[in-house]
Design a protein around this motif. Structure first.
Motif, PDB file in Angstrom:
ATOM      1  N   THR A  77      55.047  30.350 147.890  1.00  0.00           N
ATOM      2  CA  THR A  77      55.308  30.728 149.287  1.00  0.00           C
ATOM      3  C   THR A  77      54.332  31.829 149.726  1.00  0.00           C
ATOM      4  OG1 THR A  77      56.932  32.285 148.476  1.00  0.00           O
ATOM      5  CG2 THR A  77      57.768  30.222 149.330  1.00  0.00           C
ATOM      6  N   ARG A  78      53.624  32.415 148.758  1.00  0.00           N
ATOM      7  CA  ARG A  78      52.718  33.527 149.087  1.00  0.00           C
ATOM      8  C   ARG A  78      51.464  32.969 149.741  1.00  0.00           C
ATOM      9  NH1 ARG A  78      53.855  38.107 144.816  1.00  0.00           N
ATOM     10  NH2 ARG A  78      52.041  39.028 145.799  1.00  0.00           N
ATOM     11  N   GLY A  79      51.284  33.303 151.008  1.00  0.00           N
ATOM     12  CA  GLY A  79      50.202  32.651 151.740  1.00  0.00           C
ATOM     13  C   GLY A  79      49.239  33.577 152.447  1.00  0.00           C
ATOM     14  N   THR A  80      49.121  34.823 151.969  1.00  0.00           N
ATOM     15  CA  THR A  80      48.143  35.698 152.626  1.00  0.00           C
ATOM     16  C   THR A  80      46.775  35.485 151.990  1.00  0.00           C
ATOM     17  OG1 THR A  80      48.384  37.549 151.114  1.00  0.00           O
ATOM     18  CG2 THR A  80      49.932  37.457 152.951  1.00  0.00           C
ATOM     19  N   GLU A  81      45.754  35.877 152.727  1.00  0.00           N
ATOM     20  CA  GLU A  81      44.386  35.744 152.237  1.00  0.00           C
ATOM     21  C   GLU A  81      44.232  36.513 150.912  1.00  0.00           C
ATOM     22  OE1 GLU A  81      41.669  36.244 155.464  1.00  0.00           O
ATOM     23  OE2 GLU A  81      39.966  36.341 154.104  1.00  0.00           O
ATOM     24  N   HIS A  82      44.827  37.681 150.881  1.00  0.00           N
ATOM     25  CA  HIS A  82      44.751  38.526 149.684  1.00  0.00           C
ATOM     26  C   HIS A  82      45.358  37.796 148.473  1.00  0.00           C
ATOM     27  CE1 HIS A  82      44.931  42.157 147.256  1.00  0.00           C
ATOM     28  NE2 HIS A  82      46.167  41.822 146.952  1.00  0.00           N
ATOM     29  N   ASP A  83      46.507  37.136 148.702  1.00  0.00           N
ATOM     30  CA  ASP A  83      47.169  36.390 147.614  1.00  0.00           C
ATOM     31  C   ASP A  83      46.256  35.291 147.073  1.00  0.00           C
ATOM     32  OD1 ASP A  83      49.558  37.819 147.825  1.00  0.00           O
ATOM     33  OD2 ASP A  83      50.368  36.447 149.335  1.00  0.00           O
ATOM     34  N   VAL A  84      45.691  34.507 147.996  1.00  0.00           N
ATOM     35  CA  VAL A  84      44.866  33.365 147.578  1.00  0.00           C
ATOM     36  C   VAL A  84      43.654  33.868 146.779  1.00  0.00           C
ATOM     37  CG1 VAL A  84      43.635  31.301 148.355  1.00  0.00           C
ATOM     38  CG2 VAL A  84      45.604  32.099 149.634  1.00  0.00           C
ATOM     39  N   ILE A  85      43.030  34.929 147.271  1.00  0.00           N
ATOM     40  CA  ILE A  85      41.851  35.463 146.566  1.00  0.00           C
ATOM     41  C   ILE A  85      42.245  35.957 145.169  1.00  0.00           C
ATOM     42  CG2 ILE A  85      40.144  37.354 146.580  1.00  0.00           C
ATOM     43  CD1 ILE A  85      40.039  36.979 149.668  1.00  0.00           C
ATOM     44  N   LEU A 104      42.659  32.993 142.952  1.00  0.00           N
ATOM     45  CA  LEU A 104      41.351  32.394 142.629  1.00  0.00           C
ATOM     46  C   LEU A 104      40.598  33.253 141.618  1.00  0.00           C
ATOM     47  CD1 LEU A 104      40.290  31.154 146.178  1.00  0.00           C
ATOM     48  CD2 LEU A 104      40.780  29.709 144.202  1.00  0.00           C
ATOM     49  N   TYR A 114      45.284  25.639 145.136  1.00  0.00           N
ATOM     50  CA  TYR A 114      46.369  26.459 145.663  1.00  0.00           C
ATOM     51  C   TYR A 114      47.059  25.729 146.805  1.00  0.00           C
ATOM     52  CZ  TYR A 114      48.234  31.175 146.817  1.00  0.00           C
ATOM     53  OH  TYR A 114      49.020  32.289 147.028  1.00  0.00           O
ATOM     54  N   ILE A 115      48.383  25.677 146.766  1.00  0.00           N
ATOM     55  CA  ILE A 115      49.146  25.086 147.877  1.00  0.00           C
ATOM     56  C   ILE A 115      50.197  26.095 148.328  1.00  0.00           C
ATOM     57  CG2 ILE A 115      50.795  23.291 148.555  1.00  0.00           C
ATOM     58  CD1 ILE A 115      49.519  21.367 146.655  1.00  0.00           C
ATOM     59  N   VAL A 116      50.301  26.281 149.651  1.00  0.00           N
ATOM     60  CA  VAL A 116      51.364  27.133 150.175  1.00  0.00           C
ATOM     61  C   VAL A 116      52.540  26.237 150.560  1.00  0.00           C
ATOM     62  CG1 VAL A 116      51.990  28.851 151.919  1.00  0.00           C
ATOM     63  CG2 VAL A 116      49.654  28.779 151.054  1.00  0.00           C
ATOM     64  N   LYS A 117      53.731  26.562 150.044  1.00  0.00           N
ATOM     65  CA  LYS A 117      54.932  25.790 150.380  1.00  0.00           C
ATOM     66  C   LYS A 117      55.194  25.918 151.877  1.00  0.00           C
ATOM     67  CE  LYS A 117      57.078  26.797 145.941  1.00  0.00           C
ATOM     68  NZ  LYS A 117      57.918  27.770 145.246  1.00  0.00           N
ATOM     69  N   GLU A 134      55.480  38.501 154.091  1.00  0.00           N
ATOM     70  CA  GLU A 134      54.113  38.043 154.289  1.00  0.00           C
ATOM     71  C   GLU A 134      53.455  38.977 155.293  1.00  0.00           C
ATOM     72  OE1 GLU A 134      53.697  33.932 154.902  1.00  0.00           O
ATOM     73  OE2 GLU A 134      54.108  33.726 152.773  1.00  0.00           O
ATOM     74  N   GLU A 139      50.594  38.455 156.805  1.00  0.00           N
ATOM     75  CA  GLU A 139      49.958  37.732 157.902  1.00  0.00           C
ATOM     76  C   GLU A 139      50.890  36.632 158.371  1.00  0.00           C
ATOM     77  OE1 GLU A 139      46.138  36.473 156.303  1.00  0.00           O
ATOM     78  OE2 GLU A 139      46.092  38.385 155.279  1.00  0.00           O
ATOM     79  N   ARG A 145      47.475  28.619 158.045  1.00  0.00           N
ATOM     80  CA  ARG A 145      47.496  29.131 156.672  1.00  0.00           C
ATOM     81  C   ARG A 145      46.806  28.141 155.728  1.00  0.00           C
ATOM     82  NH1 ARG A 145      52.666  31.559 156.209  1.00  0.00           N
ATOM     83  NH2 ARG A 145      53.499  29.477 155.918  1.00  0.00           N
ATOM     84  N   MET A 192      43.153  28.342 156.130  1.00  0.00           N
ATOM     85  CA  MET A 192      42.633  29.546 155.470  1.00  0.00           C
ATOM     86  C   MET A 192      42.516  29.315 153.952  1.00  0.00           C
ATOM     87  SD  MET A 192      43.944  32.310 153.558  1.00  0.00           S
ATOM     88  CE  MET A 192      45.687  32.441 153.949  1.00  0.00           C
ATOM     89  N   LEU A 232      39.094  29.312 151.653  1.00  0.00           N
ATOM     90  CA  LEU A 232      38.908  30.165 150.469  1.00  0.00           C
ATOM     91  C   LEU A 232      38.611  29.322 149.236  1.00  0.00           C
ATOM     92  CD1 LEU A 232      41.696  32.832 151.074  1.00  0.00           C
ATOM     93  CD2 LEU A 232      39.241  33.211 151.119  1.00  0.00           C
TER      94      LEU A 232
END
Ligand code: MG
Lengths: 130, 247
Positions: free
Chosen positions: A86-94, A97, A104-107, B222, B224, B231, B234, B238
């Motif tokens: 469920t974590r979908g911020t840019e910071h999370d994805v980076i 990675l 990566y998939i956001v629910k 969250e 953002e 999302r 985005m 990335l």
């Protein structure tokens, strides 16, 4: 249909069942489950897992720490890993990675999305190993 | 009385003067502080009452949120169990329809005919006309499957199965809301901790209840608050950056 064994790591029993069923509908019926990172590390030692799908927010050992442990272990370091969270911020994805998650998939996700992600990963993994 | 003693008295008189001057300045300040305390004391009493009520209500609120999570998890499990049974039943029915067993008379007759045609082919030593008959029978069977009521039924059953999958996928909302509730509980707990410090350090009230349980893992809001489609866009951007070795 493929006989690839997929380890599903999520603390929510609902999500584990949903992923298991979704995988079945898109042609990946061979799955096993773990409820957190620690449990998953144990399962890895006892079964021939070909692919990992993991959540992030989990008690005991979260998904990010689990990925780091897998990547640090020479036996499993090359295993493809897809994170569904469920974590979908840019910071999370980076952050994910940087921990060397393959995708990566956001629910919420759909079975089709799941299929495309898995096939995408398998394609790059095959290219990398050629 | 010598000079030294006189000097001592003068010194003390000077100190007394300084003290009096200091007092003249401090007394109004002390008066102001006293009137301020008198003014705010009803507000502090009100605040104490609010804190006391909150210390009782916050654990209750956390408990209620926990129950919501449990209830939705149980409901999701029940729905998943039902869907599993439905999908299994539909599987059986689809198999029956596909093999023509749905209409037992027609199915039995068709099977009997198929067996007869096959044995005719075998017995005839692949006689040209018999082979033609077998081919015609095959086409007939296929057209029966494709155009008959069973093929329509099969399609409808498969539609139902995919509806079941959609309902199942929609249950992801349980996990998503559970995590949001976890984040709210984390915030409530932080407020409760602050209030408890206030009660022990300032009000020393006796009604401070136990804090709500800590969520089993660190959860966060969250940062953002963007839509699902944005999302995903985005994430994809990335991921391609990572593939290009830029992350
Ligand atoms: Mg989780």
């Amino acid at each position: 249909m493929t006989s690839m064994k997929i380890l599903i790591v999520d603390d929510s029993i609902t999500i584990r069942r949903i992923i298991t069923n979704a995988l079945k509908t898109v042609g990946f019926p061979d799955t096993m489950e773990a409820s957190n990172g620690k449990d998953a590390l144990e399962k890895l030692t006892n079964a021939n897992v070909d692919f990992i799908i993991t959540d992030w927010n989990m008690p005991e050992m979260n998904g990010l720490d689990f990925i780091k442990q897998v990547r640090a272990n020479p036996i499993y370091s090359a295993l493809p890993i897809l994170m569904i969270t469920t974590r979908g911020t840019e910071h999370d994805v980076i952050e994910a990675l940087q921990a060397k998650v393959n995708s990566y998939i956001v629910k919420p996700f759909t079975p089709q999305e799941l299929k495309e992600k898995i096939e995408g990963i398998l394609k790059t993994v095959q290219i990398n190993t050629v | 009385m010598n000079q030294q003693e006189l000097d001592g008295i003068l010194q003390k008189a000077a100190e007394l003067k300084v003290f009096c001057e200091y007092g003249e300045r401090t007394v109004p300040v002390l008066d102001e502080i006293a009137s301020f305390v008198r003014e705010i004391s009803p507000a502090i009493e009100d605040l104490r009452a609010v804190v006391e009520v909150s210390m009782v209500n916050i654990p209750k609120a956390a408990d209620q949120l926990g129950r919501v999570t449990q209830a939705t998890e149980q409901a999701s499990t029940d729905i998943l169990n039902t869907l599993d049974r439905m999908v299994a039943t539909l599987d059986e029915v689809i198999t029956s329809v596909a093999s023509g067993m749905i209409s037992s008379d027609l199915g039995a007759a068709t099977k009997k005919m198929a067996a007869i045609v096959k044995s005719l082919v075998d017995k005839s030593g692949w006689d040209e006309d018999i082979v033609k008959l077998a081919e015609a029978w095959d086409i007939h069977l296929q057209s029966m499957r494709m155009s008959g009521p069973t093929s329509n039924l099969e399609r409808l059953l498969k539609d139902l199965q995919s509806d079941c999958t959609e309902i199942m996928m929609a249950l992801q909302v349980q996990d998503i809301t559970q995590q949001h509730i976890g984040a709210v509980m984390g915030t409530i707990q932080a407020v409760a901790e602050g209030l408890q410090q206030l009660t022990t350090g300032f009000f020393s009230t006796s009604s401070a209840e136990a804090l709500p349980p800590t969520p089993s893992m660190p959860v966060q809001f969250e940062q953002e608050n963007v839509g699902e489609a944005e999302r995903k866009k985005m994430v994809e951007a990335l991921l391609s950056k990572a593939r290009a070795g830029q992350i």
